[in-house]
Write a protein that holds these residues in place. Structure first.
Motif, PDB file in Angstrom:
ATOM      1  N   ALA A   1       0.825  -1.208   0.000  1.00  0.00           N
ATOM      2  CA  ALA A   1       0.000   0.000   0.000  1.00  0.00           C
ATOM      3  C   ALA A   1       0.861   1.261   0.000  1.00  0.00           C
ATOM      4  CB  ALA A   1      -0.938  -0.005   1.201  1.00  0.00           C
TER       5      ALA A   1
ATOM      6  N   ARG B   1      -8.035   3.935  -2.403  1.00  0.00           N
ATOM      7  CA  ARG B   1      -8.921   2.789  -2.586  1.00  0.00           C
ATOM      8  C   ARG B   1      -8.976   2.374  -4.054  1.00  0.00           C
ATOM      9  NH1 ARG B   1     -13.082   4.604   0.004  1.00  0.00           N
ATOM     10  NH2 ARG B   1     -14.033   5.594  -1.804  1.00  0.00           N
TER      11      ARG B   1
ATOM     12  N   ILE C   1      -5.567   0.740  -5.119  1.00  0.00           N
ATOM     13  CA  ILE C   1      -5.430  -0.604  -4.555  1.00  0.00           C
ATOM     14  C   ILE C   1      -6.383  -1.563  -5.254  1.00  0.00           C
ATOM     15  CG2 ILE C   1      -5.810  -2.013  -2.484  1.00  0.00           C
ATOM     16  CD1 ILE C   1      -3.246  -0.495  -2.238  1.00  0.00           C
TER      17      ILE C   1
ATOM     18  N   TYR D   1      -2.749  -2.708   3.949  1.00  0.00           N
ATOM     19  CA  TYR D   1      -4.121  -2.345   3.574  1.00  0.00           C
ATOM     20  C   TYR D   1      -4.985  -3.567   3.792  1.00  0.00           C
ATOM     21  CZ  TYR D   1      -7.799  -0.027   0.840  1.00  0.00           C
ATOM     22  OH  TYR D   1      -8.948   0.597   0.448  1.00  0.00           O
ATOM     23  N   PRO D   2      -6.118  -3.491   4.371  1.00  0.00           N
ATOM     24  CA  PRO D   2      -6.804  -2.311   4.888  1.00  0.00           C
ATOM     25  C   PRO D   2      -6.309  -1.949   6.283  1.00  0.00           C
ATOM     26  CG  PRO D   2      -8.193  -4.233   5.224  1.00  0.00           C
ATOM     27  CD  PRO D   2      -6.942  -4.700   4.507  1.00  0.00           C
ATOM     28  N   ARG D   3      -6.485  -0.716   6.622  1.00  0.00           N
ATOM     29  CA  ARG D   3      -6.163  -0.274   7.984  1.00  0.00           C
ATOM     30  C   ARG D   3      -7.459   0.052   8.730  1.00  0.00           C
ATOM     31  NH1 ARG D   3      -0.261   2.539   7.931  1.00  0.00           N
ATOM     32  NH2 ARG D   3       0.739   0.790   6.930  1.00  0.00           N
TER      33      ARG D   3
ATOM     34  N   GLN E   1     -11.862   0.720   4.944  1.00  0.00           N
ATOM     35  CA  GLN E   1     -11.059   0.084   3.896  1.00  0.00           C
ATOM     36  C   GLN E   1     -11.349  -1.413   3.829  1.00  0.00           C
ATOM     37  OE1 GLN E   1      -7.005   1.140   4.799  1.00  0.00           O
ATOM     38  NE2 GLN E   1      -7.166   3.121   3.759  1.00  0.00           N
TER      39      GLN E   1
END
Length: 87
Positions: free
Chosen positions: A5, A32, A35, A53-55, A59
């Protein structure tokens, strides 16, 4: 395919070097989308490992809507000294 990411943000999301150095978070929608493009492509070519990712929960919810297989999360928790020694 390995997808970082942070690397995606540096290559596709941030507009300039100052934005990167400022430490500000990448704009959520741009991040977003970038990714999602990489994940969608990687799924067609055998899979991926997605790092960083995701955090936040938003997300994760977006990731689940991309019709990819159930994600598996690995959390590595180690002391900084040990991590540095292993680099």
């Amino acid at each position: 395919m390995f997808i970082s990411a942070g690397q995606v943000a540096r290559e596709e999301v941030y507009d300039d070097e100052m934005a990167i150095k400022s430490g500000l978070m990448a704009p959520e929608e741009k991040m977003r989308n970038a990714i999602q493009d990489r994940v969608t492509s990687a799924v067609k070519h055998g899979g991926y490992v997605l790092e960083g990712y995701p955090r936040p929960l938003a997300q994760y919810i977006a990731l689940r809507q991309w019709n990819v297989s159930d994600p598996v999360a690995i959390h590595l928790d180690t002391e900084l000294v040990i991590a540095i020694e292993r680099m």
